[in-house]
Design a protein around this motif. Structure first.
Motif, short mmCIF file in Angstrom:
data_model
loop_
_atom_site.label_atom_id
_atom_site.label_comp_id
_atom_site.label_asym_id
_atom_site.label_seq_id
_atom_site.Cartn_x
_atom_site.Cartn_y
_atom_site.Cartn_z
N ALA A 1 0.83 -1.21 0.00
CA ALA A 1 0.00 0.00 0.00
C ALA A 1 0.86 1.26 0.00
N ILE A 2 1.92 1.26 0.77
CA ILE A 2 2.83 2.42 0.80
C ILE A 2 3.47 2.60 -0.58
N ARG A 3 3.92 1.50 -1.16
CA ARG A 3 4.54 1.56 -2.49
C ARG A 3 3.54 2.08 -3.53
N ASP A 4 2.30 1.57 -3.48
CA ASP A 4 1.27 2.01 -4.43
C ASP A 4 0.93 3.48 -4.25
N SER A 5 0.93 3.96 -3.00
CA SER A 5 0.57 5.35 -2.76
C SER A 5 1.61 6.32 -3.30
N GLN A 6 2.83 5.84 -3.52
CA GLN A 6 3.89 6.72 -3.99
C GLN A 6 4.09 6.65 -5.51
N LEU A 7 3.30 5.85 -6.19
CA LEU A 7 3.41 5.76 -7.64
C LEU A 7 2.84 7.03 -8.27
N PRO A 8 3.37 7.43 -9.44
CA PRO A 8 2.81 8.62 -10.10
C PRO A 8 1.35 8.41 -10.51
N ASN A 9 1.00 7.21 -10.98
CA ASN A 9 -0.37 6.85 -11.33
C ASN A 9 -0.77 5.64 -10.49
N PRO A 10 -1.41 5.88 -9.35
CA PRO A 10 -1.77 4.75 -8.47
C PRO A 10 -2.73 3.79 -9.17
N PRO A 11 -2.70 2.51 -8.81
CA PRO A 11 -3.61 1.53 -9.40
C PRO A 11 -5.08 1.86 -9.07
N GLU A 12 -5.98 1.37 -9.91
CA GLU A 12 -7.41 1.62 -9.73
C GLU A 12 -7.91 1.09 -8.38
N ARG A 13 -7.41 -0.06 -7.99
CA ARG A 13 -7.85 -0.65 -6.72
C ARG A 13 -7.46 0.23 -5.54
N TYR A 14 -6.30 0.85 -5.61
CA TYR A 14 -5.86 1.76 -4.54
C TYR A 14 -6.77 2.98 -4.49
N LEU A 15 -7.12 3.52 -5.66
CA LEU A 15 -7.99 4.69 -5.71
C LEU A 15 -9.38 4.37 -5.15
N GLN A 16 -9.88 3.17 -5.46
CA GLN A 16 -11.19 2.76 -4.93
C GLN A 16 -11.14 2.63 -3.41
N ALA A 17 -10.07 2.05 -2.90
CA ALA A 17 -9.94 1.90 -1.45
C ALA A 17 -9.86 3.26 -0.77
N MET A 18 -9.15 4.19 -1.37
CA MET A 18 -9.04 5.53 -0.79
C MET A 18 -10.39 6.24 -0.83
N GLN A 19 -11.14 6.02 -1.90
CA GLN A 19 -12.46 6.64 -2.02
C GLN A 19 -13.41 6.07 -0.95
N LYS A 20 -13.36 4.77 -0.73
CA LYS A 20 -14.19 4.15 0.32
C LYS A 20 -13.81 4.71 1.69
N HIS A 21 -12.52 4.86 1.91
CA HIS A 21 -12.03 5.32 3.22
C HIS A 21 -12.44 6.76 3.49
#
Length: 59
Positions: free
Chosen positions: A37-57
């Motif tokens: 999750a930390i690695r995904d949050s630092q990507l220039p274009n985060p994965p769709e699943r990460y964006l969905q989880a952040m939106q839910k949160h």
């Protein structure tokens, strides 16, 4: 030797190692997910699943 002593030792070892190993496995899975999750949050274009989880949160 009483039959209760080996039973007590077996119960203790089974409980201690069983629960200890299960907790170690769960902790390693948790830490692996945390690192991902930390690695995904630092990507220039985060994965769709990460964006969905952040939106839910944030809701």
């Amino acid at each position: 030797m009483s039959p209760y002593l080996p039973t007590a030792i077996g119960f203790f070892l089974g409980f201690a190692f069983g629960v200890g190993c299960a907790l170690a496995v769960m902790y390693s899975i948790y830490m692996g997910g945390y690192r991902a999750a930390i690695r995904d949050s630092q990507l220039p274009n985060p994965p769709e699943r990460y964006l969905q989880a952040m939106q839910k949160h944030s809701s």
